[in-house]
Design a protein around this motif. Structure first.
Motif, PDB file in Angstrom:
ATOM      1  N   GLU A  51       0.846  -1.191   0.000  1.00  0.00           N
ATOM      2  CA  GLU A  51       0.000   0.000   0.000  1.00  0.00           C
ATOM      3  C   GLU A  51       0.878   1.236   0.000  1.00  0.00           C
ATOM      4  O   GLU A  51       1.847   1.316   0.741  1.00  0.00           O
ATOM      5  CB  GLU A  51      -0.894   0.010   1.245  1.00  0.00           C
ATOM      6  CG  GLU A  51      -1.791   1.237   1.326  1.00  0.00           C
ATOM      7  CD  GLU A  51      -2.548   1.291   2.638  1.00  0.00           C
ATOM      8  OE1 GLU A  51      -3.178   2.328   2.892  1.00  0.00           O
ATOM      9  OE2 GLU A  51      -2.494   0.300   3.393  1.00  0.00           O
ATOM     10  N   THR A  52       0.594   2.189  -0.849  1.00  0.00           N
ATOM     11  CA  THR A  52       1.329   3.445  -0.876  1.00  0.00           C
ATOM     12  C   THR A  52       0.435   4.557  -0.363  1.00  0.00           C
ATOM     13  O   THR A  52      -0.783   4.521  -0.543  1.00  0.00           O
ATOM     14  CB  THR A  52       1.809   3.775  -2.296  1.00  0.00           C
ATOM     15  OG1 THR A  52       0.667   3.862  -3.168  1.00  0.00           O
ATOM     16  CG2 THR A  52       2.768   2.714  -2.805  1.00  0.00           C
ATOM     17  N   ARG A  53       1.054   5.556   0.247  1.00  0.00           N
ATOM     18  CA  ARG A  53       0.298   6.654   0.811  1.00  0.00           C
ATOM     19  C   ARG A  53       0.845   7.977   0.292  1.00  0.00           C
ATOM     20  O   ARG A  53       2.041   8.103  -0.006  1.00  0.00           O
ATOM     21  CB  ARG A  53       0.381   6.642   2.340  1.00  0.00           C
ATOM     22  CG  ARG A  53      -0.296   5.433   2.973  1.00  0.00           C
ATOM     23  CD  ARG A  53      -0.418   5.622   4.467  1.00  0.00           C
ATOM     24  NE  ARG A  53      -1.072   4.490   5.095  1.00  0.00           N
ATOM     25  CZ  ARG A  53      -1.462   4.478   6.372  1.00  0.00           C
ATOM     26  NH1 ARG A  53      -1.255   5.528   7.138  1.00  0.00           N
ATOM     27  NH2 ARG A  53      -2.048   3.413   6.888  1.00  0.00           N
ATOM     28  N   SER A  54      -0.007   8.941   0.208  1.00  0.00           N
ATOM     29  CA  SER A  54       0.398  10.269  -0.185  1.00  0.00           C
ATOM     30  C   SER A  54       1.162  10.925   0.962  1.00  0.00           C
ATOM     31  O   SER A  54       1.139  10.447   2.108  1.00  0.00           O
ATOM     32  CB  SER A  54      -0.815  11.120  -0.548  1.00  0.00           C
ATOM     33  OG  SER A  54      -1.593  11.378   0.623  1.00  0.00           O
ATOM     34  N   THR A  55       1.811  12.039   0.671  1.00  0.00           N
ATOM     35  CA  THR A  55       2.528  12.772   1.712  1.00  0.00           C
ATOM     36  C   THR A  55       1.584  13.147   2.845  1.00  0.00           C
ATOM     37  O   THR A  55       1.919  12.988   4.027  1.00  0.00           O
ATOM     38  CB  THR A  55       3.169  14.037   1.119  1.00  0.00           C
ATOM     39  OG1 THR A  55       4.084  13.661   0.089  1.00  0.00           O
ATOM     40  CG2 THR A  55       3.912  14.812   2.198  1.00  0.00           C
ATOM     41  N   GLN A  56       0.406  13.644   2.505  1.00  0.00           N
ATOM     42  CA  GLN A  56      -0.532  14.058   3.544  1.00  0.00           C
ATOM     43  C   GLN A  56      -0.994  12.883   4.381  1.00  0.00           C
ATOM     44  O   GLN A  56      -1.132  12.997   5.611  1.00  0.00           O
ATOM     45  CB  GLN A  56      -1.737  14.766   2.933  1.00  0.00           C
ATOM     46  CG  GLN A  56      -2.646  15.426   3.964  1.00  0.00           C
ATOM     47  CD  GLN A  56      -1.895  16.413   4.844  1.00  0.00           C
ATOM     48  OE1 GLN A  56      -1.264  17.325   4.337  1.00  0.00           O
ATOM     49  NE2 GLN A  56      -1.946  16.226   6.156  1.00  0.00           N
ATOM     50  N   LEU A  65       1.744  12.102   6.822  1.00  0.00           N
ATOM     51  CA  LEU A  65       1.784  13.071   7.910  1.00  0.00           C
ATOM     52  C   LEU A  65       0.617  12.890   8.864  1.00  0.00           C
ATOM     53  O   LEU A  65       0.762  13.048  10.084  1.00  0.00           O
ATOM     54  CB  LEU A  65       1.783  14.498   7.339  1.00  0.00           C
ATOM     55  CG  LEU A  65       3.017  14.878   6.513  1.00  0.00           C
ATOM     56  CD1 LEU A  65       2.866  16.290   5.969  1.00  0.00           C
ATOM     57  CD2 LEU A  65       4.288  14.762   7.346  1.00  0.00           C
ATOM     58  N   ASP A  66      -0.539  12.529   8.333  1.00  0.00           N
ATOM     59  CA  ASP A  66      -1.700  12.282   9.190  1.00  0.00           C
ATOM     60  C   ASP A  66      -1.474  11.086  10.106  1.00  0.00           C
ATOM     61  O   ASP A  66      -2.079  11.000  11.193  1.00  0.00           O
ATOM     62  CB  ASP A  66      -2.952  12.046   8.332  1.00  0.00           C
ATOM     63  CG  ASP A  66      -3.438  13.316   7.645  1.00  0.00           C
ATOM     64  OD1 ASP A  66      -3.020  14.414   8.059  1.00  0.00           O
ATOM     65  OD2 ASP A  66      -4.218  13.199   6.670  1.00  0.00           O
ATOM     66  N   ALA A  67      -0.614  10.154   9.684  1.00  0.00           N
ATOM     67  CA  ALA A  67      -0.327   8.960  10.485  1.00  0.00           C
ATOM     68  C   ALA A  67       0.866   9.160  11.415  1.00  0.00           C
ATOM     69  O   ALA A  67       1.286   8.224  12.099  1.00  0.00           O
ATOM     70  CB  ALA A  67      -0.066   7.772   9.561  1.00  0.00           C
ATOM     71  N   LEU A 107       8.878  18.696  11.207  1.00  0.00           N
ATOM     72  CA  LEU A 107       9.053  17.258  11.069  1.00  0.00           C
ATOM     73  C   LEU A 107      10.526  16.904  11.201  1.00  0.00           C
ATOM     74  O   LEU A 107      11.391  17.525  10.577  1.00  0.00           O
ATOM     75  CB  LEU A 107       8.539  16.791   9.708  1.00  0.00           C
ATOM     76  CG  LEU A 107       8.435  15.264   9.534  1.00  0.00           C
ATOM     77  CD1 LEU A 107       7.296  14.707  10.399  1.00  0.00           C
ATOM     78  CD2 LEU A 107       8.237  14.899   8.064  1.00  0.00           C
ATOM     79  N   ARG A 108      10.828  15.940  12.041  1.00  0.00           N
ATOM     80  CA  ARG A 108      12.203  15.472  12.183  1.00  0.00           C
ATOM     81  C   ARG A 108      12.662  14.836  10.875  1.00  0.00           C
ATOM     82  O   ARG A 108      11.887  14.163  10.182  1.00  0.00           O
ATOM     83  CB  ARG A 108      12.310  14.464  13.322  1.00  0.00           C
ATOM     84  CG  ARG A 108      12.168  15.072  14.700  1.00  0.00           C
ATOM     85  CD  ARG A 108      12.194  13.990  15.775  1.00  0.00           C
ATOM     86  NE  ARG A 108      13.353  13.106  15.616  1.00  0.00           N
ATOM     87  CZ  ARG A 108      13.487  11.928  16.224  1.00  0.00           C
ATOM     88  NH1 ARG A 108      12.512  11.485  17.018  1.00  0.00           N
ATOM     89  NH2 ARG A 108      14.569  11.204  16.053  1.00  0.00           N
ATOM     90  N   ASP A 147      11.820   9.500   5.728  1.00  0.00           N
ATOM     91  CA  ASP A 147      12.233   8.775   4.529  1.00  0.00           C
ATOM     92  C   ASP A 147      11.030   8.428   3.664  1.00  0.00           C
ATOM     93  O   ASP A 147      11.085   8.512   2.433  1.00  0.00           O
ATOM     94  CB  ASP A 147      12.974   7.498   4.914  1.00  0.00           C
ATOM     95  CG  ASP A 147      14.362   7.777   5.474  1.00  0.00           C
ATOM     96  OD1 ASP A 147      14.903   8.867   5.206  1.00  0.00           O
ATOM     97  OD2 ASP A 147      14.901   6.908   6.185  1.00  0.00           O
ATOM     98  N   ALA A 148       9.935   8.020   4.303  1.00  0.00           N
ATOM     99  CA  ALA A 148       8.727   7.678   3.553  1.00  0.00           C
ATOM    100  C   ALA A 148       8.118   8.919   2.904  1.00  0.00           C
ATOM    101  O   ALA A 148       7.614   8.863   1.781  1.00  0.00           O
ATOM    102  CB  ALA A 148       7.713   7.003   4.476  1.00  0.00           C
ATOM    103  N   VAL A 149       8.177  10.051   3.599  1.00  0.00           N
ATOM    104  CA  VAL A 149       7.675  11.303   3.027  1.00  0.00           C
ATOM    105  C   VAL A 149       8.497  11.692   1.804  1.00  0.00           C
ATOM    106  O   VAL A 149       7.954  12.087   0.768  1.00  0.00           O
ATOM    107  CB  VAL A 149       7.692  12.427   4.087  1.00  0.00           C
ATOM    108  CG1 VAL A 149       7.475  13.797   3.436  1.00  0.00           C
ATOM    109  CG2 VAL A 149       6.619  12.183   5.140  1.00  0.00           C
ATOM    110  N   VAL A 150       9.820  11.569   1.914  1.00  0.00           N
ATOM    111  CA  VAL A 150      10.684  11.883   0.771  1.00  0.00           C
ATOM    112  C   VAL A 150      10.375  10.961  -0.396  1.00  0.00           C
ATOM    113  O   VAL A 150      10.278  11.391  -1.551  1.00  0.00           O
ATOM    114  CB  VAL A 150      12.169  11.773   1.166  1.00  0.00           C
ATOM    115  CG1 VAL A 150      13.069  11.894  -0.057  1.00  0.00           C
ATOM    116  CG2 VAL A 150      12.525  12.848   2.182  1.00  0.00           C
ATOM    117  N   GLU A 151      10.187   9.673  -0.096  1.00  0.00           N
ATOM    118  CA  GLU A 151       9.864   8.719  -1.166  1.00  0.00           C
ATOM    119  C   GLU A 151       8.525   9.062  -1.819  1.00  0.00           C
ATOM    120  O   GLU A 151       8.361   8.915  -3.035  1.00  0.00           O
ATOM    121  CB  GLU A 151       9.833   7.300  -0.602  1.00  0.00           C
ATOM    122  CG  GLU A 151       9.400   6.220  -1.595  1.00  0.00           C
ATOM    123  CD  GLU A 151      10.342   6.109  -2.797  1.00  0.00           C
ATOM    124  OE1 GLU A 151       9.885   5.554  -3.827  1.00  0.00           O
ATOM    125  OE2 GLU A 151      11.500   6.567  -2.722  1.00  0.00           O
TER     126      GLU A 151
END
Length: 313
Positions: A34-39, A42-44, A269-270, A277-281
């Motif tokens: 499962e892939t998630r958007s940036t938002q 961040l919500d998680a 965000l740290r 890393d997931a946000v960057v991806e």
């Protein structure tokens, strides 16, 4: 080629943990991941994924249109930051102006004077500082990106600041990158001619050619919208030809000198976590319906570190 593959696997595993879904660990991500958007990422997030900047490292620039919040970087330019703190405590910039706005480059502020006219006294601040273009890499928690960087051997983040380093020949030097929102100390021809009284903020395409040629002292966390819309100066290099075009600065203060109830609460965000890393991806390989194919690459200065108002409760 191995490092990007390891990062892709690491990012996939991080995404799996966040998505609470099963993943293959044999080198290639399973098709069911499962892939998630940036938002959605961040919500998680959890409180541990965020940090609260030290008020002693925050500058508040109050303009008629609102407040610009700047985080200083004493780990990279300790002498300049110390001088900037002294200048802020003395009210040096209060009543001065943003006197330059060059298209696709920078806005600049400080004490612009006509030739031969004395400038504003700097009080107990130092008039002369050493150049602080880079620093030793030792002691920095550098969170590297796997993506190639055209301006350095390696790019990444240090405590939320976009940075680059070169350790190829044992030099072990790291510096802040000139990305959108970077705060730098203007200088003349001599490398050691800056003292923090004249500052600029990058408002255009990242001028990475300035890296290691000028002292960078921080970055804007909030309020770039107030700076990027300033009318462009019509004089050489974007200077305003008519003083009436300049934007007045009501005051610049350290957040630590501002009463708690008047501060702007922010969390950043740290940049040393699996979530980051997931946000960057999620930005490197966009999987939104609009995108035909993922890019497979991201530039350091195209990574915006999220900033938020702390959630209630």
């Amino acid at each position: 080629m191995r490092q990007p593959m390891r990062h892709a696997l690491s990012a996939t595993l991080a995404a799996c943990v966040l998505a609470l879904s099963g993943c293959a660990t044999s080198g290639a991500p399973a098709t069911a991941v499962e892939t998630r958007s940036t938002q959605e990422l961040l919500d998680a997030s959890t409180p541990a994924d965020w940090r609260t900047p030290d008020p002693a490292n925050l500058l508040y620039m109050d303009l008629a249109g609102g407040r610009v919040v700047i985080e200083l970087a004493p780990a990279f330019a300790p002498e300049h930051v110390a001088n900037i703190r002294t200048l802020a405590r003395g009210g040096f910039w209060n009543g001065l102006t943003l006197y330059r706005s060059q298209d696709n480059f920078v806005v600049q502020f400080g004490d612009i004077t006509e030739e031969g006219v004395p400038g504003k006294p700097i009080g107990s601040a130092r008039a002369k500082l050493p150049a602080e273009f880079d620093r030793a890499s030792a002691g920095l928690a550098f969170h590297a990106l796997p993506d190639a960087d055209g301006w350095s051997a390696q790019a990444g983040f240090v405590d939320g600041f976009p940075a680059a380093r070169d350790d190829r020949k044992g030099a072990g030097r790291t510096w802040l990158a000139h990305c959108y929102g970077t705060l730098g100390a203007g200088r003349d021809m001599a490398p050691d001619s800056s003292n923090g009284t004249e500052l600029y903020i990058v408002t255009g395409q990242s001028p990475r050619q300035l890296d290691r040629n000028i002292t960078t002292v921080g970055r804007v966390l909030q309020g770039m919208d107030l700076l990027s819309v300033l009318p462009r100066g019509t004089g050489p290099l974007g200077f305003y030809e008519d003083p009436k075009q300049r934007t007045p600065i009501r005051r610049i203060r350290l957040a630590s000198e501002v009463p708690a109830n008047e501060r702007t609460p922010l969390q950043v965000l740290r940049t040393d976590t699996p979530l980051f890393d997931a946000v960057v991806e999620s930005r490197r390989n966009r999987r939104d319906d609009w995108y035909v194919r993922p890019a497979g690459h991201i530039d350091l200065c195209n990574i915006s570190v999220p900033v938020r108002t702390p959630p209630a409760g």
